[in-house]
Design a protein around this motif. Sequence first.
Motif, PDB file in Angstrom:
ATOM      1  N   HIS A   1       0.852  -1.189   0.000  1.00 28.12           N
ATOM      2  CA  HIS A   1       0.000   0.000   0.000  1.00 28.12           C
ATOM      3  C   HIS A   1       0.886   1.235   0.000  1.00 28.12           C
ATOM      4  CE1 HIS A   1       0.633  -1.208   4.266  1.00 28.12           C
ATOM      5  NE2 HIS A   1       0.882   0.091   4.401  1.00 28.12           N
ATOM      6  N   GLY A   2       0.260   2.407  -0.068  1.00 30.89           N
ATOM      7  CA  GLY A   2       0.999   3.655  -0.010  1.00 30.89           C
ATOM      8  C   GLY A   2       1.513   4.121  -1.353  1.00 30.89           C
ATOM      9  N   ALA A   3       2.477   5.065  -1.311  1.00 32.97           N
ATOM     10  CA  ALA A   3       2.928   5.760  -2.510  1.00 32.97           C
ATOM     11  C   ALA A   3       3.579   4.829  -3.529  1.00 32.97           C
ATOM     12  CB  ALA A   3       3.903   6.874  -2.125  1.00 32.97           C
ATOM     13  N   ALA A   4       4.359   3.854  -3.065  1.00 33.84           N
ATOM     14  CA  ALA A   4       5.037   2.951  -4.003  1.00 33.84           C
ATOM     15  C   ALA A   4       4.030   2.078  -4.743  1.00 33.84           C
ATOM     16  CB  ALA A   4       6.058   2.088  -3.266  1.00 33.84           C
ATOM     17  N   ALA A   5       3.004   1.615  -4.042  1.00 34.22           N
ATOM     18  CA  ALA A   5       1.957   0.828  -4.696  1.00 34.22           C
ATOM     19  C   ALA A   5       1.185   1.694  -5.690  1.00 34.22           C
ATOM     20  CB  ALA A   5       1.006   0.245  -3.646  1.00 34.22           C
ATOM     21  N   ALA A   6       0.913   2.937  -5.310  1.00 34.94           N
ATOM     22  CA  ALA A   6       0.194   3.849  -6.203  1.00 34.94           C
ATOM     23  C   ALA A   6       1.006   4.148  -7.457  1.00 34.94           C
ATOM     24  CB  ALA A   6      -0.142   5.142  -5.467  1.00 34.94           C
ATOM     25  N   ALA A   7       2.326   4.321  -7.309  1.00 37.40           N
ATOM     26  CA  ALA A   7       3.171   4.615  -8.468  1.00 37.40           C
ATOM     27  C   ALA A   7       3.146   3.474  -9.471  1.00 37.40           C
ATOM     28  CB  ALA A   7       4.607   4.876  -8.002  1.00 37.40           C
ATOM     29  N   ALA A   8       3.105   2.243  -8.987  1.00 38.68           N
ATOM     30  CA  ALA A   8       3.066   1.087  -9.884  1.00 38.68           C
ATOM     31  C   ALA A   8       1.782   1.075 -10.700  1.00 38.68           C
ATOM     32  CB  ALA A   8       3.195  -0.200  -9.074  1.00 38.68           C
ATOM     33  N   VAL A   9       0.642   1.208 -10.034  1.00 39.23           N
ATOM     34  CA  VAL A   9      -0.626   1.080 -10.750  1.00 39.23           C
ATOM     35  C   VAL A   9      -0.913   2.306 -11.622  1.00 39.23           C
ATOM     36  CG1 VAL A   9      -1.623  -0.586  -9.155  1.00 39.23           C
ATOM     37  CG2 VAL A   9      -1.909   1.850  -8.701  1.00 39.23           C
ATOM     38  N   ASP A  10      -0.380   3.457 -11.254  1.00 33.42           N
ATOM     39  CA  ASP A  10      -0.567   4.637 -12.102  1.00 33.42           C
ATOM     40  C   ASP A  10       0.065   4.429 -13.480  1.00 33.42           C
ATOM     41  OD1 ASP A  10      -2.018   6.034 -10.243  1.00 33.42           O
ATOM     42  OD2 ASP A  10      -0.333   7.246  -9.541  1.00 33.42           O
ATOM     43  N   GLN A  11       1.214   3.772 -13.520  1.00 31.42           N
ATOM     44  CA  GLN A  11       1.865   3.503 -14.803  1.00 31.42           C
ATOM     45  C   GLN A  11       1.004   2.576 -15.653  1.00 31.42           C
ATOM     46  OE1 GLN A  11       6.123   2.764 -14.934  1.00 31.42           O
ATOM     47  NE2 GLN A  11       6.340   3.474 -12.816  1.00 31.42           N
ATOM     48  N   ALA A  12       0.462   1.549 -15.046  1.00 30.82           N
ATOM     49  CA  ALA A  12      -0.383   0.612 -15.790  1.00 30.82           C
ATOM     50  C   ALA A  12      -1.673   1.275 -16.250  1.00 30.82           C
ATOM     51  CB  ALA A  12      -0.690  -0.605 -14.927  1.00 30.82           C
ATOM     52  N   ALA A  13      -2.264   2.122 -15.411  1.00 29.12           N
ATOM     53  CA  ALA A  13      -3.507   2.792 -15.788  1.00 29.12           C
ATOM     54  C   ALA A  13      -3.306   3.682 -17.012  1.00 29.12           C
ATOM     55  CB  ALA A  13      -4.028   3.610 -14.610  1.00 29.12           C
ATOM     56  N   GLN A  14      -2.152   4.325 -17.114  1.00 30.29           N
ATOM     57  CA  GLN A  14      -1.873   5.160 -18.283  1.00 30.29           C
ATOM     58  C   GLN A  14      -1.733   4.321 -19.543  1.00 30.29           C
ATOM     59  OE1 GLN A  14      -1.836   8.664 -18.370  1.00 30.29           O
ATOM     60  NE2 GLN A  14      -2.008   8.107 -20.539  1.00 30.29           N
ATOM     61  N   VAL A  15      -1.093   3.166 -19.425  1.00 29.93           N
ATOM     62  CA  VAL A  15      -0.969   2.254 -20.561  1.00 29.93           C
ATOM     63  C   VAL A  15      -2.350   1.810 -21.043  1.00 29.93           C
ATOM     64  CG1 VAL A  15      -0.238  -0.081 -21.199  1.00 29.93           C
ATOM     65  CG2 VAL A  15       1.359   1.446 -20.045  1.00 29.93           C
ATOM     66  N   LEU A  16      -3.226   1.490 -20.120  1.00 29.83           N
ATOM     67  CA  LEU A  16      -4.577   1.079 -20.499  1.00 29.83           C
ATOM     68  C   LEU A  16      -5.319   2.204 -21.213  1.00 29.83           C
ATOM     69  CD1 LEU A  16      -5.566  -0.806 -17.229  1.00 29.83           C
ATOM     70  CD2 LEU A  16      -5.040  -1.844 -19.436  1.00 29.83           C
ATOM     71  N   ALA A  17      -5.196   3.419 -20.719  1.00 24.93           N
ATOM     72  CA  ALA A  17      -5.877   4.548 -21.349  1.00 24.93           C
ATOM     73  C   ALA A  17      -5.380   4.780 -22.771  1.00 24.93           C
ATOM     74  CB  ALA A  17      -5.669   5.807 -20.506  1.00 24.93           C
ATOM     75  N   ASP A  18      -4.101   4.556 -22.996  1.00 21.76           N
ATOM     76  CA  ASP A  18      -3.508   4.815 -24.312  1.00 21.76           C
ATOM     77  C   ASP A  18      -3.751   3.683 -25.307  1.00 21.76           C
ATOM     78  OD1 ASP A  18      -2.527   7.190 -23.333  1.00 21.76           O
ATOM     79  OD2 ASP A  18      -0.507   6.419 -22.940  1.00 21.76           O
ATOM     80  N   ASN A  19      -4.145   2.492 -24.811  1.00 23.23           N
ATOM     81  CA  ASN A  19      -4.251   1.311 -25.682  1.00 23.23           C
ATOM     82  C   ASN A  19      -5.548   0.550 -25.441  1.00 23.23           C
ATOM     83  OD1 ASN A  19      -1.282   1.106 -26.860  1.00 23.23           O
ATOM     84  ND2 ASN A  19      -1.074   1.544 -24.662  1.00 23.23           N
ATOM     85  N   ARG A  20      -6.609   1.244 -25.132  1.00 23.17           N
ATOM     86  CA  ARG A  20      -7.847   0.646 -24.612  1.00 23.17           C
ATOM     87  C   ARG A  20      -8.529  -0.350 -25.536  1.00 23.17           C
ATOM     88  NH1 ARG A  20     -11.064   6.066 -23.652  1.00 23.17           N
ATOM     89  NH2 ARG A  20      -8.950   6.699 -23.054  1.00 23.17           N
ATOM     90  N   THR A  21      -8.286  -0.271 -26.847  1.00 25.43           N
ATOM     91  CA  THR A  21      -8.977  -1.179 -27.769  1.00 25.43           C
ATOM     92  C   THR A  21      -8.200  -2.461 -28.053  1.00 25.43           C
ATOM     93  OG1 THR A  21      -8.037  -0.045 -29.694  1.00 25.43           O
ATOM     94  CG2 THR A  21     -10.169   0.739 -28.889  1.00 25.43           C
ATOM     95  N   GLU A  22      -7.014  -2.612 -27.483  1.00 23.30           N
ATOM     96  CA  GLU A  22      -6.238  -3.836 -27.691  1.00 23.30           C
ATOM     97  C   GLU A  22      -6.907  -5.012 -26.974  1.00 23.30           C
ATOM     98  OE1 GLU A  22      -3.638  -4.336 -29.544  1.00 23.30           O
ATOM     99  OE2 GLU A  22      -3.154  -2.273 -30.100  1.00 23.30           O
ATOM    100  N   PRO A  23      -6.657  -6.254 -27.444  1.00 17.04           N
ATOM    101  CA  PRO A  23      -7.185  -7.430 -26.737  1.00 17.04           C
ATOM    102  C   PRO A  23      -6.703  -7.472 -25.285  1.00 17.04           C
ATOM    103  CG  PRO A  23      -6.327  -8.036 -28.898  1.00 17.04           C
ATOM    104  CD  PRO A  23      -5.902  -6.619 -28.666  1.00 17.04           C
ATOM    105  N   LEU A  24      -7.475  -8.127 -24.438  1.00 14.91           N
ATOM    106  CA  LEU A  24      -7.169  -8.127 -23.009  1.00 14.91           C
ATOM    107  C   LEU A  24      -5.814  -8.759 -22.698  1.00 14.91           C
ATOM    108  CD1 LEU A  24     -10.581  -8.955 -21.293  1.00 14.91           C
ATOM    109  CD2 LEU A  24      -9.642  -6.751 -22.007  1.00 14.91           C
TER     110      LEU A  24
END
Length: 209
Positions: A49-72
């Motif tokens: 939990h905390g800032a290090a956990a947030a930094a990890a998922v923030d990177q993944a969330a940006q990737v999803l936003a940029d590539n949302r139509t790709e297969p799962l």
Amino acid sequence: MHEDGFIGRIEWAVAGRALPGQQVSGDRCAVLDTGAETALFAVLDGLGHGAAAAAAVDQAAQVLADNRTEPLDVLMLMCHRAMENTRGAAVSLARFGADQAQWLGVGNVESQVLTVGPTGPTVRATALLTGGIVGYRLPANLQAQTIRVRPGDLLLMSTDGVVTERGEGIDLSKSTADITADLLDRNAKDTDDALVLAARVRGAPNGAS
């Protein structure tokens, strides 16, 4: 944290909070319009939990936003690569529409679909989760599941900071905003970050309810 809205006829809401005593949550969600009356929902639980956990998922969330139509499976691999230099996360993805859903999960973010049954809400389907940590170790095979859904069926996705209910105690007549708020208030653990997301398609294609 409470957010809700519509993507076409898809009603969605998310409720979450950080571990008590912490300012930052390592649980995140992504809610993305993918066109053609479908949406991509992702729930990510950074390790710990905390800032290090947030930094990890923030990177993944940006990737999803940029590539949302790709297969799962491609999106999961992209998230893995984006988090390789972080502590990693559990990730579940769901592409949700009026008549079907596809989902894929690595780690312990649970996903299920509830439907109205003769005696109350029942579980129509539960996502099969595979072991691993996205960003550290992926399973050898990433295979998305496809299930049939009907308007009114409720998609629920939750991190392990929320005790999962099997339909009992969930009022499907309520809005997704009320459902997620109720689940967070009632079932969030005091030992972890917590987040729950709900979505459903409202009405019929011709606009009838």
